[in-house]
Motif scaffolding. Structure first.
Motif, PDB file in Angstrom:
ATOM      1  N   VAL A 151      -4.470   4.011  -2.086  1.00  9.61           N
ATOM      2  CA  VAL A 151      -4.360   3.255  -3.331  1.00  9.61           C
ATOM      3  C   VAL A 151      -3.187   2.295  -3.252  1.00  9.61           C
ATOM      4  CG1 VAL A 151      -3.996   3.421  -5.817  1.00  9.61           C
ATOM      5  CG2 VAL A 151      -5.399   5.140  -4.660  1.00  9.61           C
ATOM      6  N   ALA A 152      -3.431   1.045  -3.601  1.00  8.43           N
ATOM      7  CA  ALA A 152      -2.346   0.060  -3.711  1.00  8.43           C
ATOM      8  C   ALA A 152      -1.866   0.060  -5.162  1.00  8.43           C
ATOM      9  CB  ALA A 152      -2.843  -1.325  -3.311  1.00  8.43           C
ATOM     10  N   PRO A 153      -0.598  -0.244  -5.375  1.00  7.68           N
ATOM     11  CA  PRO A 153       0.399  -0.653  -4.380  1.00  7.68           C
ATOM     12  C   PRO A 153       1.151   0.503  -3.735  1.00  7.68           C
ATOM     13  CG  PRO A 153       1.323  -0.872  -6.574  1.00  7.68           C
ATOM     14  CD  PRO A 153      -0.078  -0.377  -6.772  1.00  7.68           C
ATOM     15  N   ALA A 154       0.779   1.749  -4.046  1.00  5.11           N
ATOM     16  CA  ALA A 154       1.571   2.890  -3.589  1.00  5.11           C
ATOM     17  C   ALA A 154       1.523   3.081  -2.082  1.00  5.11           C
ATOM     18  CB  ALA A 154       1.092   4.165  -4.299  1.00  5.11           C
ATOM     19  N   ASP A 155       0.309   3.210  -1.522  1.00  7.28           N
ATOM     20  CA  ASP A 155       0.263   3.605  -0.114  1.00  7.28           C
ATOM     21  C   ASP A 155      -0.853   2.962   0.703  1.00  7.28           C
ATOM     22  OD1 ASP A 155      -1.952   4.928  -1.152  1.00  7.28           O
ATOM     23  OD2 ASP A 155      -1.647   6.694   0.105  1.00  7.28           O
ATOM     24  N   MET A 156      -1.621   2.038   0.126  1.00  8.45           N
ATOM     25  CA  MET A 156      -2.714   1.462   0.901  1.00  8.45           C
ATOM     26  C   MET A 156      -2.200   0.706   2.118  1.00  8.45           C
ATOM     27  SD  MET A 156      -5.745  -1.239  -0.105  1.00  8.45           S
ATOM     28  CE  MET A 156      -6.449  -0.221  -1.383  1.00  8.45           C
ATOM     29  N   LYS A 157      -1.152  -0.078   1.913  1.00  4.58           N
ATOM     30  CA  LYS A 157      -0.627  -0.847   3.036  1.00  4.58           C
ATOM     31  C   LYS A 157      -0.156   0.074   4.153  1.00  4.58           C
ATOM     32  CE  LYS A 157       3.230  -3.278   2.615  1.00  4.58           C
ATOM     33  NZ  LYS A 157       4.189  -4.377   2.339  1.00  4.58           N
ATOM     34  N   SER A 158       0.598   1.114   3.809  1.00  2.00           N
ATOM     35  CA  SER A 158       1.095   2.033   4.841  1.00  2.00           C
ATOM     36  C   SER A 158      -0.055   2.781   5.508  1.00  2.00           C
ATOM     37  CB  SER A 158       2.101   3.015   4.239  1.00  2.00           C
ATOM     38  OG  SER A 158       1.505   3.786   3.213  1.00  2.00           O
ATOM     39  N   LYS A 159      -1.109   3.096   4.737  1.00  2.00           N
ATOM     40  CA  LYS A 159      -2.271   3.755   5.323  1.00  2.00           C
ATOM     41  C   LYS A 159      -2.962   2.847   6.331  1.00  2.00           C
ATOM     42  CE  LYS A 159      -5.535   6.852   5.772  1.00  2.00           C
ATOM     43  NZ  LYS A 159      -5.283   8.158   6.427  1.00  2.00           N
ATOM     44  N   LEU A 160      -3.139   1.583   5.975  1.00  2.00           N
ATOM     45  CA  LEU A 160      -3.747   0.633   6.914  1.00  2.00           C
ATOM     46  C   LEU A 160      -2.887   0.471   8.159  1.00  2.00           C
ATOM     47  CD1 LEU A 160      -5.032  -2.025   4.363  1.00  2.00           C
ATOM     48  CD2 LEU A 160      -6.463  -0.707   5.928  1.00  2.00           C
ATOM     49  N   PHE A 161      -1.580   0.405   7.962  1.00  3.63           N
ATOM     50  CA  PHE A 161      -0.685   0.278   9.111  1.00  3.63           C
ATOM     51  C   PHE A 161      -0.824   1.478  10.042  1.00  3.63           C
ATOM     52  CE2 PHE A 161       2.633  -2.602   6.831  1.00  3.63           C
ATOM     53  CZ  PHE A 161       1.726  -3.644   6.862  1.00  3.63           C
ATOM     54  N   SER A 162      -0.951   2.669   9.455  1.00  7.44           N
ATOM     55  CA  SER A 162      -1.070   3.868  10.298  1.00  7.44           C
ATOM     56  C   SER A 162      -2.399   3.878  11.047  1.00  7.44           C
ATOM     57  CB  SER A 162      -0.916   5.128   9.444  1.00  7.44           C
ATOM     58  OG  SER A 162      -2.015   5.297   8.569  1.00  7.44           O
ATOM     59  N   LEU A 163      -3.460   3.395  10.404  1.00  4.01           N
ATOM     60  CA  LEU A 163      -4.756   3.321  11.080  1.00  4.01           C
ATOM     61  C   LEU A 163      -4.721   2.313  12.231  1.00  4.01           C
ATOM     62  CD1 LEU A 163      -7.113   3.379   7.948  1.00  4.01           C
ATOM     63  CD2 LEU A 163      -6.757   5.237   9.590  1.00  4.01           C
TER      64      LEU A 163
END
Length: 701
Positions: A519-531
């Protein structure tokens, strides 16, 4: 089954010097140029070419009123810093005006070609002087009975200041002399608004024994009869003009006691937004031009147009014209999803299996029916839903209101800040509140862009959650024009996350450890980065590593840098980006394993689908979010995994369609230009082949 899609070919490379990014606004201009190319394509049916010309105009209007307006605000504030692509506001505006000016010239050259082609098909845009006597009488009667009563001549002189000119409305600038007087150094001047509630294209009575249809532009009809508005004066020049104002809304949400009232107030102020651009008819009288420049203070931001202003009218013309089916695309009949065809209850089906819908090839009516059944079902206790852009006559809203009136707990998150749909959403919000729904306007500082519905149903001694997640809006009208994916599921982890998401939006909640969602803005970006990082690690370990991602726009610098790093690590990355793309593909040592393609065709490519190879165990996600800074940091967005192997296969097939397109696909070059993909393979047009996915689903069922 689809392993070949996600095979990697590791190659070593290194980063190069120089600018590594394409400017967002210049990339958008290239996108609109691709739309214009569809209008120029002789293989595109003629009325569809007219629609593409209309889309170019409406796209450019929004771009000017939002993006260029924002750059002008930066200039006024004295902001001179360059962005991450190396452009300052001043330099970028100059480049934009130059490129859009050339685009407008191409647009009107295309219009003239289109008119010549339409004449051969019996559709003629004519001039009043070319009509015969009978036709002129008919047009005179239409003017005096229908047009004249709604016209208002507005003089400009010492006692009457320049009237308010509405943004994106068409006007006539009239230069006059008084009858019987010597011409003055400064002539008389007035403006007349061309009525926006009358058709711009007026059909003329047919000539005897002719099957052709003739049309006259409304402003041409007014121009011919302009004398009737100014008795005692002689019009010496009549030319059209149109002004674009700043339409961006800057809200002080923290200080607003009632967000709905604050937005209503801002909408009223939008009509007085600062001028961004003025379009004028080529050959406009010098005195009229001088007055317009002085009044609007636009300086050199004047666009001279060799033809009728505002070609968005061509959309209504093409859609309302009866017959001439040979000049349109063949109709695509949306099929009702096979999974729900024979069922007595949608809930019975979803208890047994997840269901994936592919719009517009599958009908959005299934979503309407899901909400309607939930509203009528006495076992349903609660319905929670996000609404961003809703169609004008929404069955969903009617069902939600009906559910609330029946005593169900109905919570609707209505996004009031959906640009250019604010007024419509305010009306829906008031209707829902009146029916007894709990209407929430989201969180301060964030737009709610996620597309999700949660239905809670009592089934025996337990509660079951039914969830629908989509890549597009809950809008039955656009679902016929956009390619989108919708996902129905009862997976417990997704249902639990859906409940938490709504609780976070409507109440107070601590940061959540999502079981399924990102979920953005909380953790979507970090999740995509980890993937992305996981794919890099797999490439380094010699495992299959590939990313295939389909979206509308890619402009977040940090995301682009992560993709560059993954490319250098050996990950094959294939991006399908319809519009803006700031990433430079194919740069040796930087992005040589990255390809970017864009598909512009009869439907608007709108789905956001992401596939990560994961060492051979593909993970597939659908999302509401593009990879833009606003989506990742300033909006509530949702990314949801699709867990069922068969449904993952469908999404991979959809991605494969785009990758195989060699008719409407263009490939982005490292210099920012797009080149059509041509190869020796059999022509493959993804949007025409997409119906096979629905057929395949039916066979599998």
């Amino acid at each position: 089954m689809e392993q070949a899609l996600l095979e990697a070919k590791p190659i070593k490379g290194r980063r190069t010097a120089g600018f590594d990014y394409i400017n967002r606004d210049l990339s958008w201009i290239e996108f609109n140029r691709r739309v214009l190319e569809e209008a120029q394509d002789p293989t595109t049916p003629l009325l569809e070419r007219a629609k593409f010309l209309a889309i170019v105009s409406t796209n450019l209007d929004e771009f000017m009123s939002v993006r260029v307006a924002g750059l002008q605000d930066q200039l006024k504030a004295g902001y001179t810093k360059t962005d991450f692509t190396g452009y300052s506001p001043e330099g970028l505006i100059l480049r934009i005006m130059k490129r859009t000016g050339k685009m407008v010239q191409e647009q009107y050259k295309t219009l003239r070609e289109l008119h010549r082609a339409l004449v051969k098909e019996g559709l003629i845009f004519t001039e009043y002087e070319d009509l015969n006597t009978t036709q002129k009488k008919q047009m005179d009667q239409y003017f005096h009975e229908i047009v004249y009563p709604v016209l208002t001549p507005m003089a400009v002189d010492q006692s009457r200041p320049f009237p308010l000119v509405h943004s994106l409305h068409l006007y006539l600038a009239v230069v006059l002399e008084r009858e019987g007087e010597q011409p003055e150094e400064e002539p008389y001047f007035a403006i007349v608004q061309v009525p926006s509630n009358l058709s711009r294209t007026v059909q003329v009575l047919g000539r005897s024994n002719s099957v052709k249809k003739e049309f006259l532009m409304l402003e041409e009809l007014i121009r011919v009869h302009i004398q009737s508005l100014f008795p005692g004066y002689i019009p010496t020049a009549v030319h059209s003009f149109r002004m674009t104002r700043n339409a961006d809304l800057t809200l002080n949400e923290e200080g607003a006691e009632d967000l709905l009232e604050e937005i209503e107030k801002k909408l009223r102020h939008r009509r007085w937004g600062s001028p961004v651009r003025v379009e004028v008819e080529k050959g406009i009288h010098p005195y009229a031009l001088e007055l317009l420049q002085e009044e609007f203070e636009v300086g050199e931001r004047i666009v001279y147009v060799d033809g009728p202003l505002d070609l968005s009218c061509l959309m209504k013309f093409a859609n309302s014209l009866q017959g001439f089916e040979q000049l349109r695309y063949p109709k695509v009949e949306s099929q009702y999803p096979v999974e729900f065809e024979q069922c007595d209850s949608v809930f019975d089906v979803l208890r047994e299996r997840d269901v994936l819908l592919y719009h517009p090839y599958e009908s959005f009516l299934a979503v309407d029916d899901f909400i309607e059944e939930a509203a009528l079902d006495p076992a349903v206790l609660a319905i929670k839903m996000t609404l961003y852009r809703v169609s004008g006559n929404s069955a969903l809203v009617q069902s939600l209101a009906q559910a609330a009136e029946a005593g169900k707990q109905v919570t609707v998150v209505v996004e009031l800040k959906a640009r250019f749909d604010e007024e419509r959403n305010i009306a829906w919000a008031r209707k829902l509140e009146k029916a007894g729904c709990h209407v929430v306007y989201g969180l301060v500082g964030l737009k709610t862009h996620a597309k999700i519905t949660l239905v809670v149903r009592q089934e025996g001694d337990e509660l079951r959650r039914y969830v629908h997640v989509g890549t597009g809006n809950y809008n039955g009208s656009t679902a016929k024009l956009y390619t989108d994916v919708g996902y129905f599921t009862t997976v417990p982890s997704i249902g639990e996350d859906a409940s938490v998401l709504f609780n976070e939006i409507t109440g107070y909640a601590a940061p959540h450890n999502w079981k399924a969602f990102a979920v953005a803005p909380a953790d979507m970006k970090s999740k995509l980065f980890s993937l992305i990082e996981r794919e890099s690690e797999n490439a380094a370990a010699g495992k299959p590593a590939r990313i295939v991602a389909k979206m509308n726009s890619l402009s977040n610098q940090e995301m682009i840098d992560r993709l560059y790093t993954a490319s250098q690590a050996g990950v094959q990355i294939d991006l399908i980006v319809r519009g803006v793309c700031c990433l430079k593909p194919g740069v040796p040592g930087l992005s040589e394993r990255i390809t970017v393609r864009s598909i512009v065709d009869r439907f608007l490519e709108h789905s956001r689908l992401f596939c990560f190879e994961n060492g051979g165990e593909q993970e597939v996600w659908l999302s509401s979010a593009d990879w833009m800074t606003r989506n990742l940091t300033r909006r509530i967005e949702l990314m949801c995994p699709v867990l069922d192997p068969k449904l993952k296969g469908i999404l991979i097939r959809i991605l494969r369609l785009s990758l195989d397109d060699n008719v409407k696909a263009r490939q982005l070059q490292s210099n920012g230009q797009y080149v059509r993909i041509h190869n020796e393979l059999t022509p493959f047009r993804s949007q025409f082949e997409a119906q096979d996915i629905v057929s395949w689903k039916r066979l599998e069922s």
